[in-house]
Design an enzyme around this catalytic site. Structure first.
Site, short mmCIF file in Angstrom:
data_model
loop_
_atom_site.label_atom_id
_atom_site.label_comp_id
_atom_site.label_asym_id
_atom_site.label_seq_id
_atom_site.Cartn_x
_atom_site.Cartn_y
_atom_site.Cartn_z
N ARG A 231 45.75 38.70 47.76
CA ARG A 231 45.53 40.15 47.18
C ARG A 231 46.52 41.00 48.05
O ARG A 231 46.60 40.78 49.26
CB ARG A 231 43.98 40.42 47.22
CG ARG A 231 43.27 39.82 46.17
CD ARG A 231 43.23 40.46 44.79
NE ARG A 231 42.69 39.76 43.74
CZ ARG A 231 42.93 38.73 43.02
NH1 ARG A 231 44.07 38.31 43.07
NH2 ARG A 231 41.90 38.51 42.08
N GLU A 260 48.93 47.65 42.30
CA GLU A 260 49.64 47.08 41.26
C GLU A 260 49.51 47.95 40.02
O GLU A 260 48.45 48.57 39.88
CB GLU A 260 49.00 45.71 40.94
CG GLU A 260 49.49 44.80 42.22
CD GLU A 260 49.07 43.46 42.25
OE1 GLU A 260 48.23 42.87 40.78
OE2 GLU A 260 48.86 42.75 43.06
N HIS A 278 52.45 39.53 40.12
CA HIS A 278 51.13 39.02 39.97
C HIS A 278 51.36 37.80 38.79
O HIS A 278 50.55 37.94 38.10
CB HIS A 278 50.00 39.96 39.74
CG HIS A 278 48.85 39.43 40.26
ND1 HIS A 278 47.86 40.48 40.93
CD2 HIS A 278 48.33 38.18 40.34
CE1 HIS A 278 46.74 39.54 40.91
NE2 HIS A 278 46.78 38.21 40.72
C1 8YV Z 1 45.09 36.96 37.34
C2 8YV Z 1 44.04 36.45 39.65
O1 8YV Z 1 46.02 37.92 37.74
O2 8YV Z 1 42.77 34.74 39.46
C3 8YV Z 1 42.84 35.75 40.13
O3 8YV Z 1 42.13 36.30 40.79
O4 8YV Z 1 44.24 37.33 40.38
C4 8YV Z 1 44.92 36.00 38.54
O5 8YV Z 1 44.80 34.65 38.24
C5 8YV Z 1 44.27 37.54 36.37
O6 8YV Z 1 42.82 37.80 36.96
C6 8YV Z 1 44.15 36.87 35.10
O7 8YV Z 1 43.19 37.45 34.22
#
Ligand code: 8YV
Length: 315
Positions: A231, A260, A278
């Site tokens: 993150r 972001e 991301h």
């Molecule tokens: C995706 C993520 O960007 O799984 C996570 O924590 O950050 C990513 O896989 C996103 O959440 C897809 O919806």
């Protein structure tokens, strides 16, 4: 029986949204687009559908008296106030494991891209610079020292891949991991001082905020490469930009950022940084598996069956 009302709090993947639309009465981001209509709908809302980057705070939860479940399509759930959800009697689910391969693959890709300067090499050829001479020499990845900040499921998948590159592997986390044979360092600074590549794959949230600061970057050193697939909050982004500009570290590969989708101009201007929007889990195969799991959790809940993947705090 009318289908349960659910609130989606983000622009969800169509792979998830289409399944929700077929099974539930979905209020898509109504709390942001139409507060009056949301106030009218809120008393009946029984579920929230979210992505890994979504924010679900105590204030939103307080407006949903019938909330039973928050299903996150993502492994990270640092934006969800789990304590507030639990206090309301709601469970939180996420999508672990199905994205381990993709995120680990991207971590290796960013390590190689930053070390071997692949985006710069591509630009070099396209710009016609090759005919004027060779590119400056890059740095070798095979056999180098990898430091992992975080040794959960994805950290272990990265370590497994790095072993095939003959890298020596060490890690830091809150405490040594049972069953993990790699060398443990008690702090990110101590680990960075012994690493050529420092790869971040630890959950976001208050416990890891700005864990990688100026001191850690100084310890990584002028030849060191930082890779972040965790993150943006885990890194002090202005300290990172400063370290890259002044050559305190050698380079970086970044898939996540503090705010972001905004990436600071100073970061975008640096040629020795590899940037990605991301995309850790962004393959069709993995996003389908994540959508199926996120939807499966909602289905299981409303069928009175055991949840497929509740977050640890709700197990
Ligand atoms: C995706 C993520 O960007 O799984 C996570 O924590 O950050 C990513 O896989 C996103 O959440 C897809 O919806």
């Amino acid at each position: 029986m009318p289908s349960p009302s659910i609130l989606s709090v983000a622009k969800l993947s169509p792979l998830f949204a289409s399944q929700l639309d077929a099974a539930f009465s979905v209020h898509d981001r109504l709390h942001q687009t139409d507060p009056a209509a949301f106030a009218a709908a809120a008393p009946a809302i029984r579920a929230i559908a979210a992505s890994g980057e979504s924010k679900v705070d105590a204030e939103l939860i307080a407006q949903l008296p019938k909330l039973e479940i928050i299903s996150v399509m993502g492994v990270g759930y640092d934006g969800i106030d789990v304590a507030a959800a639990k206090a309301r009697g709601a469970v939180v689910t996420h999508t672990p494991n199905v994205l381990n391969d993709d995120v680990a693959d991207l971590a290796i890709g960013l390590m190689l891209s930053a070390a071997r300067q692949l985006p710069a090499a591509d630009r070099y050829v396209r710009a016609g610079s090759w005919s004027k001479g060779p590119m400056p020499l890059a740095r070798k990845m095979s056999g180098a020292r990898l430091g992992l900040v975080g040794m959960g499921r994805i950290g272990q998948a990265i370590a497994h891949r790095a072993a095939a590159f003959g890298m020596s592997i060490a890690y830091t986390s809150r405490s040594p991991k049972a069953g993990v044979a790699f060398k443990y360092f008690p702090s990110a600074t101590a680990l960075a001082a012994e690493s050529d590549f420092l790869v971040l794959i630890t959950p976001g949230g208050a416990g890891t905020r700005k864990l990688v600061n100026a001191e850690v970057l100084a310890a990584l050193g002028s030849k060191g490469i930082l890779v972040n697939v965790a993150r943006g909050s885990v890194v002090d982004e202005s300290a990172l930009i400063d370290a890259l500009e002044r050559g305190v570290i050698g380079g970086a590969g970044l898939d996540v950022f503090e705010s972001e989708p905004n990436v600071p101009e100073r970061l975008r201007a640096l040629p020795h940084v590899v940037l990605a929007p991301h995309i850790g889990s962004a393959t069709s195969q993995t996003r389908q598996a994540m959508a199926d799991l996120a939807f499966g959790n909602l289905q299981a809940h409303f069928a009175g069956k055991p949840l497929l993947s509740p977050v640890p705090e709700c197990q």
